[in-house]
Design an enzyme around this catalytic site. Structure first.
Site, mmCIF file in Angstrom:
data_model
loop_
_atom_site.group_PDB
_atom_site.id
_atom_site.type_symbol
_atom_site.label_atom_id
_atom_site.label_comp_id
_atom_site.label_asym_id
_atom_site.label_seq_id
_atom_site.Cartn_x
_atom_site.Cartn_y
_atom_site.Cartn_z
ATOM 1 N N CYS A 110 -22.996 4.813 -16.950
ATOM 2 C CA CYS A 110 -24.337 5.385 -17.070
ATOM 3 C C CYS A 110 -24.467 6.191 -18.364
ATOM 4 C CB CYS A 110 -24.700 6.197 -15.833
ATOM 5 S SG CYS A 110 -26.484 6.508 -15.701
ATOM 6 N N HIS A 213 -23.760 2.606 -11.681
ATOM 7 C CA HIS A 213 -22.760 3.548 -11.174
ATOM 8 C C HIS A 213 -21.788 2.846 -10.216
ATOM 9 C CE1 HIS A 213 -23.883 7.620 -12.573
ATOM 10 N NE2 HIS A 213 -25.090 7.079 -12.716
ATOM 11 N N GLU A 215 -18.816 3.638 -9.373
ATOM 12 C CA GLU A 215 -18.032 4.571 -8.548
ATOM 13 C C GLU A 215 -18.709 4.835 -7.205
ATOM 14 O OE1 GLU A 215 -21.058 7.288 -10.256
ATOM 15 O OE2 GLU A 215 -19.979 5.509 -10.929
#
Length: 240
Positions: A110, A213, A215
């Protein structure tokens, strides 16, 4: 054999009037640990020898956060929606340049793809709704682990090999994005509306940036987990 040490950049919290704090969501460190990496947070402080710090790392993860300052990519005027983190810019740009010079694997997420691109000489859209409006809502209201648009990846790219797919559904939480890629980066992935969503180094080293994102999606997206695994494996085998 020692686990690969992964330095993770963080944001600066200026909510306290007495002192600054460094903050990072735990999802980044958890994702690194899930695939065999040893995460450590890099603070946003002035460092006399940032190259020495980078030399102690096996990989560098550029996390998400507030916006890169416009002057870092040659723009003087601030858009009203821009929220900068100047201490982070100073630390992160030094980290990126030192890591590239030392050929240490990098994964940007990001803000991380934006910082990577700007640090290496590329430019950014400062505010997508006003500078590049399109049909895709790049700042979703859904939960962080929910995918809301498609990412298409070039079949011959490092990003495709790292993800293990050439198309996937991703989440999205940004109002800035890569405009002109840095000379040492190639674009390797796009959103449905043609916005740049993935870049990688032109020289074949593991320097990768993604706009989404991963994660937040490692529990329900195999490709996102594989991206972290590919990064940590590159860090473990970089031969330093």
């Amino acid at each position: 054999m020692a686990l690969p040490l992964i330095g993770i950049t963080c944001g600066t919290d200026a909510s306290s009037t007495s002192s600054l704090s460094d903050r990072l969501g735990q999802a980044y460190a958890r994702a690194v640990a899930m695939v065999g990496g040893l995460p450590v947070i890099v603070p946003n402080i002035s460092l006399s020898d940032i190259g020495a710090l980078v030399a102690s790392l096996d990989g560098l993860l550029l996390s998400g956060g507030r916006d890169v300052a416009p002057e870092r990519y040659g723009v003087a005027e601030y858009h009203p929606a821009t929220e900068v983190d100047l201490p982070r810019d100073e630390t992160e740009f030094g980290l990126v340049r030192a890591a590239v010079a030392q050929r240490i694997p990098i994964l940007g997420i990001c803000r991380g793809i934006q910082a990577l691109n700007a640090a290496l000489g590329g430019t950014l859209y400062q505010d997508l709704p006003t500078e590049r409006p399109g049909p895709v809502a790049h700042r979703q209201s859904e939960a962080r682990n929910v995918a809301t648009h498609r990412l298409d990846v070039e079949t011959d790219s490092l990003v495709a090999r790292a993800l293990g797919v050439t198309s996937l559904q991703v989440n999205t939480f940004h109002h800035q994005a890569v405009c002109e890629p840095a000379p040492s980066l190639r674009v390797s992935g796009y959103a449905e509306d043609g916005l740049v969503e993935a870049v990688e180094a032109t020289d074949g080293t593991f320097v990768v940036g993604v706009q989404y994102h991963p994660e937040e999606m490692v529990e329900n997206c195999t490709a996102s987990l594989r991206l972290f695994r590919s990064f940590v494996e590159a860090a473990a085998g970089n031969g330093r």
